[in-house]
Design an enzyme around this catalytic site. Structure first.
Site, PDB file in Angstrom:
ATOM      1  N   SER A   8       0.748  -1.083   0.047  1.00  0.00           N
ATOM      2  CA  SER A   8       0.012  -0.150  -0.067  1.00  0.00           C
ATOM      3  C   SER A   8       0.796   1.314   0.030  1.00  0.00           C
ATOM      4  O   SER A   8       0.479   2.110  -0.885  1.00  0.00           O
ATOM      5  CB  SER A   8      -0.972  -0.099   1.039  1.00  0.00           C
ATOM      6  OG  SER A   8      -0.188   0.020   2.584  1.00  0.00           O
ATOM      7  N   TRP A   9       2.043   1.196   0.869  1.00  0.00           N
ATOM      8  CA  TRP A   9       2.616   2.402   0.924  1.00  0.00           C
ATOM      9  C   TRP A   9       3.570   2.802  -0.398  1.00  0.00           C
ATOM     10  O   TRP A   9       3.855   3.974  -0.943  1.00  0.00           O
ATOM     11  CB  TRP A   9       3.674   2.512   2.157  1.00  0.00           C
ATOM     12  CG  TRP A   9       4.276   3.784   2.552  1.00  0.00           C
ATOM     13  CD1 TRP A   9       5.587   3.986   3.087  1.00  0.00           C
ATOM     14  CD2 TRP A   9       3.725   5.200   2.392  1.00  0.00           C
ATOM     15  NE1 TRP A   9       5.688   5.657   3.132  1.00  0.00           N
ATOM     16  CE2 TRP A   9       4.879   6.133   2.991  1.00  0.00           C
ATOM     17  CE3 TRP A   9       2.382   5.686   1.910  1.00  0.00           C
ATOM     18  CZ2 TRP A   9       4.775   7.443   2.726  1.00  0.00           C
ATOM     19  CZ3 TRP A   9       2.608   7.151   1.606  1.00  0.00           C
ATOM     20  CH2 TRP A   9       3.519   7.944   1.994  1.00  0.00           C
ATOM     21  N   ARG A  30       5.707  -9.810  -7.219  1.00  0.00           N
ATOM     22  CA  ARG A  30       4.865 -10.759  -8.009  1.00  0.00           C
ATOM     23  C   ARG A  30       4.461 -10.238  -9.430  1.00  0.00           C
ATOM     24  O   ARG A  30       3.895  -9.127  -9.637  1.00  0.00           O
ATOM     25  CB  ARG A  30       3.465 -11.220  -7.235  1.00  0.00           C
ATOM     26  CG  ARG A  30       3.488 -11.718  -5.910  1.00  0.00           C
ATOM     27  CD  ARG A  30       2.335 -12.084  -5.399  1.00  0.00           C
ATOM     28  NE  ARG A  30       1.465 -10.806  -4.662  1.00  0.00           N
ATOM     29  CZ  ARG A  30       0.568 -10.332  -4.801  1.00  0.00           C
ATOM     30  NH1 ARG A  30      -0.150 -10.744  -5.818  1.00  0.00           N
ATOM     31  NH2 ARG A  30       0.069  -9.181  -4.225  1.00  0.00           N
ATOM     32  N   LYS A 188       6.155   5.402  17.400  1.00  0.00           N
ATOM     33  CA  LYS A 188       4.766   5.555  17.356  1.00  0.00           C
ATOM     34  C   LYS A 188       3.816   4.469  17.155  1.00  0.00           C
ATOM     35  O   LYS A 188       2.779   4.457  17.413  1.00  0.00           O
ATOM     36  CB  LYS A 188       4.217   6.789  16.286  1.00  0.00           C
ATOM     37  CG  LYS A 188       4.907   6.701  14.968  1.00  0.00           C
ATOM     38  CD  LYS A 188       3.779   5.688  14.191  1.00  0.00           C
ATOM     39  CE  LYS A 188       4.402   5.415  12.718  1.00  0.00           C
ATOM     40  NZ  LYS A 188       3.314   4.600  11.923  1.00  0.00           N
ATOM     41  N   ASP A 241       2.537  11.984  13.002  1.00  0.00           N
ATOM     42  CA  ASP A 241       2.528  10.586  12.833  1.00  0.00           C
ATOM     43  C   ASP A 241       1.824   9.714  13.911  1.00  0.00           C
ATOM     44  O   ASP A 241       0.849   8.957  13.898  1.00  0.00           O
ATOM     45  CB  ASP A 241       3.644   9.772  12.537  1.00  0.00           C
ATOM     46  CG  ASP A 241       3.723   8.687  11.859  1.00  0.00           C
ATOM     47  OD1 ASP A 241       2.699   8.175  11.355  1.00  0.00           O
ATOM     48  OD2 ASP A 241       4.901   8.027  11.424  1.00  0.00           O
ATOM     49  N   ARG A 252      -2.454  -0.306  10.613  1.00  0.00           N
ATOM     50  CA  ARG A 252      -2.300  -1.587  10.873  1.00  0.00           C
ATOM     51  C   ARG A 252      -1.900  -1.950  12.657  1.00  0.00           C
ATOM     52  O   ARG A 252      -2.500  -3.076  13.027  1.00  0.00           O
ATOM     53  CB  ARG A 252      -1.356  -2.399  10.220  1.00  0.00           C
ATOM     54  CG  ARG A 252      -1.794  -2.091   8.410  1.00  0.00           C
ATOM     55  CD  ARG A 252      -0.731  -3.013   7.921  1.00  0.00           C
ATOM     56  NE  ARG A 252       0.626  -2.565   7.588  1.00  0.00           N
ATOM     57  CZ  ARG A 252       1.111  -1.849   6.827  1.00  0.00           C
ATOM     58  NH1 ARG A 252       0.331  -0.965   5.853  1.00  0.00           N
ATOM     59  NH2 ARG A 252       2.217  -1.213   6.669  1.00  0.00           N
ATOM     60  N   ASN A 253      -1.179  -1.171  12.943  1.00  0.00           N
ATOM     61  CA  ASN A 253      -0.824  -1.225  14.442  1.00  0.00           C
ATOM     62  C   ASN A 253      -1.814  -1.036  15.117  1.00  0.00           C
ATOM     63  O   ASN A 253      -2.080  -1.658  16.300  1.00  0.00           O
ATOM     64  CB  ASN A 253       0.465  -0.075  14.950  1.00  0.00           C
ATOM     65  CG  ASN A 253       1.567  -0.444  13.913  1.00  0.00           C
ATOM     66  OD1 ASN A 253       2.468  -1.465  14.123  1.00  0.00           O
ATOM     67  ND2 ASN A 253       1.852   0.374  12.883  1.00  0.00           N
ATOM     68  N   GLU A 278       4.471  -3.467  11.709  1.00  0.00           N
ATOM     69  CA  GLU A 278       5.808  -2.972  12.270  1.00  0.00           C
ATOM     70  C   GLU A 278       5.800  -3.044  13.743  1.00  0.00           C
ATOM     71  O   GLU A 278       6.856  -3.336  14.477  1.00  0.00           O
ATOM     72  CB  GLU A 278       6.356  -1.762  11.450  1.00  0.00           C
ATOM     73  CG  GLU A 278       6.572  -1.710  10.159  1.00  0.00           C
ATOM     74  CD  GLU A 278       7.792  -2.819   9.656  1.00  0.00           C
ATOM     75  OE1 GLU A 278       8.332  -3.409  10.417  1.00  0.00           O
ATOM     76  OE2 GLU A 278       8.017  -2.886   8.321  1.00  0.00           O
TER      77      GLU A 278
END
Length: 367
Positions: A8-9, A30, A188, A241, A252-253, A278
């Site tokens: 995504s990023w 891929r 963060k 952030d 996600r975190n 992460e």
């Protein structure tokens, strides 16, 4: 420009650069994903519903992606960076600038991403930059306005990267505090996991606001202990952030923490997350680094205990944890209580000054 990593990023940043007028090739591991990006102008796995620019090209061949690239933006999982760089090295142009888009530390060494790049590729730190800030990929891919910080020990390198990474919806600022910029992006994530946990448990805004505020103190103390400038942690790479990652369901975190708070095991959480989280990978190395400098991080420590299964998520209250029953000074305001307080207060004053001067310090150059 080459962007390595079509998650995504990575895909979003390739879009940012292309929309800013750069000639960009995006490397996807891929082949089927590379074809979808090139032919359908979509990345349905990671950016559903987003149309990618016509000028963006993609390939699954690393040699083609890197051919003639003057700047290489790296967006791969932090724990696989070292192995990816070994594959990159034979194709990297002699004077190419390498830019880290990653927010993590290497588990086995505790090294920041820029230092891993420097070690593996054996290049001058002046040719390395890091980008961080409140950068939730899907929002930016939908062209919602935001900003980021480009950091390099070389001001010239930071300026060159920032000029390319700026367009009508994305603005890049600059600094030379690589340590603070990278650690802000790492730390963060850990606070966002804590916020997700208390959210999953069902605690309210007071609890979350307390953890965010005390989390910023932990982040600042840690980064300053490793040579960062406190002001950086009060800027986009730190406070900015932190706010975005803690409050957004796109994080996600935050999502991983929320699942932990709802009672899922760490193994179940990892299975449910489609992309690398992460923050989960960084807890152990960050605590080891903190102990090496004598930095107390009760929020991160309680996140570790939840991950290990030794603390019930409902019992998490790291901002209330203290080794003493005596009243303590709040370090963001009382510079007599700890080394980070006065400098953090100056950082907030500097942030207000930046707002008064259109997002930059008085007399500072535009990127």
């Amino acid at each position: 420009m080459a962007v390595l990593g079509a998650g995504s990023w990575g895909t979003t940043f390739a879009k940012i650069l292309t929309d800013g007028g750069a000639d960009v090739v995006l490397w996807a591991r891929r082949p089927e994903l590379a074809r979808e990006i090139s032919e359908a102008r979509r990345n349905s796995d990671y950016l559903p519903g987003v149309n990618l620019p016509l000028g963006l090209r993609a390939t699954s061949r690393l040699d083609l992606a890197l051919a003639g690239a003057e700047m290489v933006f790296v967006s791969v999982p932090s724990q696989s960076l070292r192995e990816n760089l070994k594959q990159v090295e034979p194709y990297l142009a002699a004077n190419a600038i390498v830019v880290s888009l990653m927010k993590g530390v290497e588990r086995s060494t505790g090294m920041r991403m820029s230092t891993v790049i420097e070690e593996v590729l054996s290049i001058d730190p002046a040719r390395i930059a890091a980008i961080s800030g409140p950068n939730l990929a899907l929002e930016i891919a939908k062209e919602q306005p935001t900003g980021a910080v480009v950091s390099s020990v070389s001001l010239e390198t930071a300026q060159a990267v920032a000029k390319l990474a700026t367009n009508r919806y994305f603005r890049s600022y600059i600094n030379t505090d690589v340590i603070g910029t990278e650690f802000g992006g790492v730390l963060k994530n850990l606070i966002a996991v804590a916020i997700g946990i208390v959210d999953g448990v069902g605690f309210g805004e007071n609890t979350k606001a307390s953890i965010i505020t005390r989390g910023l103190v932990e982040m600042t103390d840690f980064a300053v202990a490793y040579g960062a400038q406190a002001e950086t942690l009060a800027g986009l790479a730190g406070l900015g952030d932190l706010i975005a990652t803690c409050q957004s369901p796109l994080s996600r975190n935050n999502t991983a923490g929320r699942l932990l708070g709802q009672g899922y095991s760490i193994n179940d959480v990892v299975k449910q997350m489609q992309q690398t989280t992460e923050g989960l990978a960084s807890v152990k190395p960050v605590l080891e680094l903190a102990r090496a400098k004598g930095v107390d991080m009760p929020i991160v420590e309680q996140v570790r205990q939840v991950l290990d299964g030794t603390l019930n998520p409902r019992d998490i209250a790291p901002h209330l944890t203290t080794d003493s029953g005596e009243p303590q000074g709040e370090r963001t305001l009382d510079d007599g209580q700890a080394h980070g307080g006065a400098s953090l207060w100056r950082a907030f004053q500097r942030t207000l000054d930046q707002l008064r001067h259109g997002g930059r310090s008085a007399g500072s150059p535009r990127p």
